[in-house]
Design an enzyme around this catalytic site. Structure first.
Site, PDB file in Angstrom:
ATOM      1  CG  ASP A  32      -2.007   1.014   1.150  1.00 39.32           C
ATOM      2  OD1 ASP A  32      -1.694   2.225   1.249  1.00 39.32           O
ATOM      3  OD2 ASP A  32      -3.173   0.630   0.986  1.00 39.32           O
ATOM      4  CG  HIS A 102      -9.146  -3.097  -2.538  1.00 40.93           C
ATOM      5  ND1 HIS A 102     -10.230  -2.416  -3.081  1.00 40.93           N
ATOM      6  CD2 HIS A 102      -8.746  -2.359  -1.481  1.00 40.93           C
ATOM      7  CE1 HIS A 102     -10.461  -1.324  -2.376  1.00 40.93           C
ATOM      8  NE2 HIS A 102      -9.573  -1.266  -1.375  1.00 40.93           N
TER       9      HIS A 102
END
Length: 116
Positions: A32, A102
């Site tokens: 991320d 996701h």
């Protein structure tokens, strides 16, 4: 099938740079860019669908792969003993901001109190 306007489809196709930590026929996982924990990975199915509301019998294999990949990555990043969290937001009220299914794999530090 992918969506040419989807940022996660572009990451999976390597059109946008990312630190990919896993990829196979069904899923891609990457770090991320704004981590919320020492380990914060995003795991996506290669096939584009907006979220869990679009899960069907035909695309459910991606969901099982996500779980197996999450377990493998948790082990690889040393989280299997201390614990880790796998989160999917479904819809804007739940906080979903990228409408490609996701999952966030989070770990490496205590997560704090209850989620609900």
């Amino acid at each position: 099938m992918s969506d040419p306007n989807c940022i996660f489809c572009k990451i999976a196709a390597k059109q946008i740079p990312s630190t990919i930590v896993h990829e196979d026929e069904h899923v891609v996982a990457f770090k991320d860019i704004a981590p919320q924990a020492p380990v914060h990975l995003i795991i996506i199915p290669r096939e584009h669908f907006a979220g869990l509301n679009e899960l069907t019998e035909t695309n459910a294999v991606a969901l099982s792969r996500v779980g197996l990949v999450a377990k493998s990555l948790a082990e690889r990043f040393g989280l299997e003993k201390s614990g880790w969290r796998l989160v999917a937001n479904c819809g804007s009220d739940a906080g979903q901001t990228v409408f490609h299914l996701h999952f966030h794999l989070l770990g490496g530090a205590p997560m704090g109190g209850r989620m609900v």
